[in-house]
Design an enzyme around this catalytic site. Sequence first.
Site, mmCIF file in Angstrom:
data_model
loop_
_atom_site.group_PDB
_atom_site.id
_atom_site.type_symbol
_atom_site.label_atom_id
_atom_site.label_comp_id
_atom_site.label_asym_id
_atom_site.label_seq_id
_atom_site.Cartn_x
_atom_site.Cartn_y
_atom_site.Cartn_z
ATOM 1 N N LYS A 34 18.715 25.474 12.468
ATOM 2 C CA LYS A 34 18.418 26.553 11.509
ATOM 3 C C LYS A 34 18.893 26.071 10.145
ATOM 4 O O LYS A 34 20.066 26.166 9.801
ATOM 5 C CB LYS A 34 19.164 27.822 11.926
ATOM 6 C CG LYS A 34 18.503 29.133 11.576
ATOM 7 C CD LYS A 34 18.298 29.426 10.113
ATOM 8 C CE LYS A 34 19.505 29.845 9.339
ATOM 9 N NZ LYS A 34 19.307 29.778 7.868
ATOM 10 N N GLY A 90 28.877 25.605 6.432
ATOM 11 C CA GLY A 90 28.531 26.630 5.450
ATOM 12 C C GLY A 90 29.778 27.310 4.931
ATOM 13 O O GLY A 90 30.871 26.742 4.991
ATOM 14 N N GLY A 91 29.614 28.518 4.452
ATOM 15 C CA GLY A 91 30.723 29.233 3.827
ATOM 16 C C GLY A 91 31.717 29.785 4.853
ATOM 17 O O GLY A 91 31.380 30.002 6.018
ATOM 18 N N THR A 125 30.772 33.234 6.534
ATOM 19 C CA THR A 125 29.790 33.104 7.617
ATOM 20 C C THR A 125 30.442 32.444 8.831
ATOM 21 O O THR A 125 30.215 32.856 9.975
ATOM 22 C CB THR A 125 28.586 32.230 7.158
ATOM 23 O OG1 THR A 125 28.215 32.609 5.837
ATOM 24 C CG2 THR A 125 27.418 32.380 8.083
ATOM 25 N N GLY A 126 31.246 31.436 8.583
ATOM 26 C CA GLY A 126 31.910 30.729 9.679
ATOM 27 C C GLY A 126 32.787 31.660 10.501
ATOM 28 O O GLY A 126 32.820 31.587 11.732
ATOM 29 N N GLU A 185 32.480 23.767 9.829
ATOM 30 C CA GLU A 185 32.789 22.969 8.627
ATOM 31 C C GLU A 185 32.577 23.903 7.445
ATOM 32 O O GLU A 185 31.442 24.219 7.096
ATOM 33 C CB GLU A 185 31.830 21.776 8.520
ATOM 34 C CG GLU A 185 31.817 20.846 9.710
ATOM 35 C CD GLU A 185 33.025 19.923 9.754
ATOM 36 O OE1 GLU A 185 33.865 19.989 8.846
ATOM 37 O OE2 GLU A 185 33.130 19.147 10.715
ATOM 38 N N CYS A 196 31.291 20.640 -0.597
ATOM 39 C CA CYS A 196 32.452 21.280 0.030
ATOM 40 C C CYS A 196 33.736 20.523 -0.309
ATOM 41 O O CYS A 196 34.802 21.109 -0.394
ATOM 42 C CB CYS A 196 32.255 21.330 1.535
ATOM 43 S SG CYS A 196 31.874 19.729 2.253
ATOM 44 N N GLU A 210 36.603 29.082 -4.082
ATOM 45 C CA GLU A 210 35.617 28.000 -4.169
ATOM 46 C C GLU A 210 34.488 28.424 -5.110
ATOM 47 O O GLU A 210 33.859 29.460 -4.915
ATOM 48 C CB GLU A 210 35.040 27.725 -2.775
ATOM 49 C CG GLU A 210 34.077 26.563 -2.766
ATOM 50 C CD GLU A 210 33.427 26.342 -1.404
ATOM 51 O OE1 GLU A 210 32.999 27.332 -0.771
ATOM 52 O OE2 GLU A 210 33.329 25.174 -0.982
HETATM 53 P P1 NAD Z 1 26.275 30.055 3.947
HETATM 54 O O1 NAD Z 1 27.442 30.285 4.813
HETATM 55 O O2 NAD Z 1 25.759 31.172 3.132
HETATM 56 O O3 NAD Z 1 25.027 29.553 4.807
HETATM 57 C C1 NAD Z 1 25.112 28.434 5.666
HETATM 58 C C2 NAD Z 1 24.088 28.589 6.764
HETATM 59 O O4 NAD Z 1 24.443 29.698 7.579
HETATM 60 C C3 NAD Z 1 22.662 28.877 6.256
HETATM 61 O O5 NAD Z 1 21.735 28.227 7.090
HETATM 62 C C4 NAD Z 1 22.569 30.379 6.414
HETATM 63 O O6 NAD Z 1 21.247 30.843 6.502
HETATM 64 C C5 NAD Z 1 23.338 30.579 7.717
HETATM 65 N N1 NAD Z 1 23.862 31.934 7.951
HETATM 66 C C6 NAD Z 1 24.189 32.874 7.036
HETATM 67 N N2 NAD Z 1 24.628 33.998 7.668
HETATM 68 C C7 NAD Z 1 24.586 33.743 8.992
HETATM 69 C C8 NAD Z 1 24.928 34.502 10.158
HETATM 70 N N3 NAD Z 1 25.372 35.763 10.081
HETATM 71 N N4 NAD Z 1 24.789 33.924 11.366
HETATM 72 C C9 NAD Z 1 24.342 32.651 11.479
HETATM 73 N N5 NAD Z 1 23.984 31.892 10.407
HETATM 74 C C10 NAD Z 1 24.110 32.431 9.183
HETATM 75 O O7 NAD Z 1 26.615 28.796 3.026
HETATM 76 P P2 NAD Z 1 25.722 28.130 1.897
HETATM 77 O O8 NAD Z 1 25.763 28.989 0.682
HETATM 78 O O9 NAD Z 1 24.384 27.741 2.445
HETATM 79 O O10 NAD Z 1 26.510 26.772 1.661
HETATM 80 C C11 NAD Z 1 27.614 26.682 0.829
HETATM 81 C C12 NAD Z 1 28.899 26.691 1.621
HETATM 82 O O11 NAD Z 1 28.869 25.672 2.590
HETATM 83 C C13 NAD Z 1 30.108 26.392 0.762
HETATM 84 O O12 NAD Z 1 31.153 27.264 1.081
HETATM 85 C C14 NAD Z 1 30.489 24.984 1.141
HETATM 86 O O13 NAD Z 1 31.825 24.656 0.945
HETATM 87 C C15 NAD Z 1 30.100 24.954 2.565
HETATM 88 N N6 NAD Z 1 29.897 23.566 3.005
HETATM 89 C C16 NAD Z 1 30.831 23.015 3.845
HETATM 90 C C17 NAD Z 1 30.701 21.699 4.247
HETATM 91 C C18 NAD Z 1 31.731 21.072 5.162
HETATM 92 O O14 NAD Z 1 31.411 20.062 5.787
HETATM 93 N N7 NAD Z 1 32.918 21.600 5.272
HETATM 94 C C19 NAD Z 1 29.619 20.935 3.814
HETATM 95 C C20 NAD Z 1 28.700 21.527 2.970
HETATM 96 C C21 NAD Z 1 28.839 22.853 2.579
#
Ligand code: NAD
Length: 494
Positions: free
Chosen positions: A172, A225-226, A229-230, A247, A281, A382
Amino acid sequence: MLESINVAGEWRQGGGDHYASIYPADGSVTAELAQASIDDVNEAIERADRAVHQTGWGSLKPHLRAGVLYRISQLIRDRAEALAQLQRRDNGKPISETRALVASAADTFQFFAAACETLEETITPSRGDYLTMSVHDPLGVVAAITPWNSPIASEAQKMAPALAAGNAIIVKPAQATPLLALELAKLCEEAGVPRGIVSVLPGSGSIIGDAITKHPLIKRVAFTGGTKTGRHIAHVAADKLMPVSLELGGKSPTIVFDDADLDHAVSGVLYGIFSSSGESCIAGSRLFVQRRIYRAFMDRLVAAAAQLRVGDPASEQTQMGPLVSQAHRETVEGYVALGLEEGGRLLTGGKRPTGELFDRGSFYTPTIFEGLANDTRTCQEEIFGPVLVALPFDDEANLIAQANDSVYGLASGIWTRDYKKAWRVGRALDTGTVWINTYKQFSISTPFGGTKDAGIGREKGRLGILEYTRQKSMYWGMNEAPLPWADVTGGDAS
Ligand code: NAD
């Protein structure tokens, strides 16, 4: 024409809303697609579950599965330039960066092909009349949920070990950047991954991502991701007793001691925060400089930051492209306003660049603040943009306390010529990665992950493949006589 999505190997239009991938440099549409619906999710997962068993992918001999992964790696290399150009359009990163991301995706498949064919199952020391073994089975159907900042690399980092371990995978991608995952699915098909083993389901996170995570046949979620969400995914995983890797975000400290090689430090600090326009990130977004050199160092840093080439992502010369969207630029601008409200002084940047090239894209200038305490929101949250906060420090103990005073623990950087000090400070920093006299270097053979709110679990590394397996212990009885407990021989074992 609408792009197709991939539902268990079938290329078709999704049953969900239409969504456009916008080129952030000028607002033009790169591609439009009909995203996945909940029905598509259910169908893809159920067909994937059947495919793992029916296609024999999960039980294929490792060297044969590895052969398929090597072919994926080669196909990525063969199409590298087209993929890099597509990724530039998908999220607006400069072409030099997207080329590096594509190369890293190829390396990732190659690495996990090697991990797959060389992974050994072990005979453990026997403690009785039996032979004991530890083996690894695939999990079944796993999911990869990825963000928009480094699409092809993030997806490869999850798809390669998942496939190497014999699983089916549902990908996804982030809504803003669906195109590279779809291209990867095409290459998987061409390389010989059986139909049904890979699905790519673009769509909204809260609907499609959530439905994938909650589906009972999904046996693991690899999420990048964020943090918010994590955390939500971790709750879902707790209910299902499902393993996850998360992550998440970062606010990484970079530390410059007064004995550092300052040429290296200036260039490393700039690269650490401003490459990828700070949408990383691991961006080194909190800078600690030893007070004795603070002013001189900042003068050099600020002068160099003002010279960075912000511009057209298609140009080889560009160092910083646009931010991913107008909405994200507004978020970054909100943080700059907050920094000023909190008493920060802008040393450079803090505005949109002007000129014809910049009018239609979501560009922002490299921005450096000073005068903020480490406990301000600007220093703690962040921003995920090209915004650096600089703070002077006096002694090592106070520095370590401040550097670790963050909810995040993703990465950190140390610039010093004193290797004993680097060792001491590096071991004391509560971060998943420490870079010493370098920054933001990546190796697929080295594990990666965070501490605290930066996440749980590790990706990469040769043993990263094991994250996508279920360990199983096997005992082989070697007794010459029946087990004594039931005494079935009536006391006569002869
Ligand atoms: P996000 O958390 O908004 O989205 C990440 C993914 O999760 C997207 O595909 C999104 O559609 C999906 N998502 C959102 N809500 C969800 C839910 N309820 N259930 C399942 N999936 C869901 O993050 P973003 O804005 O796309 O990315 C930026 C963030 O990602 C920043 O916080 C950044 O630090 C982090 N990031 C971390 C790493 C790492 O390796 N630690 C690498 C890159 C980005």
